[in-house]
Motif scaffolding. Structure first.
Motif, PDB file in Angstrom:
ATOM      1  N   ARG A   7       0.680  -1.470  -0.183  1.00  0.00           N
ATOM      2  CA  ARG A   7      -0.053  -0.048   0.032  1.00  0.00           C
ATOM      3  C   ARG A   7       1.328   1.625   0.020  1.00  0.00           C
ATOM      4  O   ARG A   7       0.390   1.943  -0.391  1.00  0.00           O
ATOM      5  N   THR A   8       2.055   1.043   0.624  1.00  0.00           N
ATOM      6  CA  THR A   8       2.854   2.352   1.176  1.00  0.00           C
ATOM      7  C   THR A   8       3.696   2.837  -0.433  1.00  0.00           C
ATOM      8  O   THR A   8       3.873   3.877  -0.666  1.00  0.00           O
ATOM      9  N   SER A   9       3.360   1.511  -1.729  1.00  0.00           N
ATOM     10  CA  SER A   9       3.822   2.080  -3.024  1.00  0.00           C
ATOM     11  C   SER A   9       3.450   2.933  -3.408  1.00  0.00           C
ATOM     12  O   SER A   9       4.042   3.862  -4.442  1.00  0.00           O
ATOM     13  N   GLN A  24      -1.068   8.322   4.670  1.00  0.00           N
ATOM     14  CA  GLN A  24      -0.052   9.237   4.542  1.00  0.00           C
ATOM     15  C   GLN A  24      -0.091   9.563   6.238  1.00  0.00           C
ATOM     16  O   GLN A  24      -0.723   9.838   6.808  1.00  0.00           O
ATOM     17  N   GLY A  25       1.028  10.770   6.570  1.00  0.00           N
ATOM     18  CA  GLY A  25       1.037  10.734   7.954  1.00  0.00           C
ATOM     19  C   GLY A  25       0.812   9.977   8.968  1.00  0.00           C
ATOM     20  O   GLY A  25       1.912   8.761   8.575  1.00  0.00           O
ATOM     21  N   ASP A  26       0.501   9.733  10.130  1.00  0.00           N
ATOM     22  CA  ASP A  26       0.398   8.561  11.287  1.00  0.00           C
ATOM     23  C   ASP A  26       0.003   7.270   9.887  1.00  0.00           C
ATOM     24  O   ASP A  26       0.936   6.727  10.753  1.00  0.00           O
ATOM     25  N   TYR A  27      -0.806   7.284   9.069  1.00  0.00           N
ATOM     26  CA  TYR A  27      -1.171   6.124   8.592  1.00  0.00           C
ATOM     27  C   TYR A  27       0.124   5.375   7.707  1.00  0.00           C
ATOM     28  O   TYR A  27       0.052   4.215   7.193  1.00  0.00           O
ATOM     29  N   ALA A  28       1.221   6.475   7.726  1.00  0.00           N
ATOM     30  CA  ALA A  28       2.388   5.222   6.736  1.00  0.00           C
ATOM     31  C   ALA A  28       3.063   4.829   7.027  1.00  0.00           C
ATOM     32  O   ALA A  28       3.404   4.032   6.777  1.00  0.00           O
ATOM     33  N   PRO A  63      -0.566  -2.770   8.666  1.00  0.00           N
ATOM     34  CA  PRO A  63       1.050  -3.321   7.987  1.00  0.00           C
ATOM     35  C   PRO A  63       0.744  -3.002   6.409  1.00  0.00           C
ATOM     36  O   PRO A  63      -0.424  -2.248   5.996  1.00  0.00           O
ATOM     37  N   ASP A  64       1.914  -2.798   5.831  1.00  0.00           N
ATOM     38  CA  ASP A  64       2.349  -2.608   3.664  1.00  0.00           C
ATOM     39  C   ASP A  64       1.499  -3.541   3.373  1.00  0.00           C
ATOM     40  O   ASP A  64       0.653  -2.688   1.782  1.00  0.00           O
ATOM     41  N   ALA A  65       1.456  -5.156   3.396  1.00  0.00           N
ATOM     42  CA  ALA A  65       1.430  -5.613   2.793  1.00  0.00           C
ATOM     43  C   ALA A  65      -0.100  -6.295   2.430  1.00  0.00           C
ATOM     44  O   ALA A  65      -1.022  -5.669   3.506  1.00  0.00           O
TER      45      ALA A  65
END
Length: 74
Positions: free
Chosen positions: A43-45, A50-54, A60-62
């Motif tokens: 998700r981050t890619s 963004q912000g706190d949710y980064a 999780p990123d996945a």
């Protein structure tokens, strides 16, 4: 082979395009088809969160995407 397939496509989110492989099964019986599958992405890619949710310690990123649908030939 058989009813298992893989499609390589492009997903665009928030102006970011990336290649995403999609694994799925396709079962066709007469005029009816059933499709189900999964894909995994970061998700981050795509700039999602963004912000706190980064941060990835709580969210999780996945991200696992799954789908299941039926189609009928007319």
């Amino acid at each position: 082979g058989g009813t298992k397939y893989r499609a390589d496509g492009t997903l665009m989110l928030r102006g970011v395009s990336k290649s995403v492989p999609l694994s799925f099964t396709l079962d066709v019986k007469g005029k009816d088809a059933r499709v189900s599958g999964t894909a995994s992405l970061s998700r981050t890619s795509y700039g999602v969160g963004q912000g706190d949710y980064a941060k990835t310690d709580e969210i999780p990123d996945a991200v696992q995407i799954s789908f299941n649908f039926r189609a009928k030939r007319g």
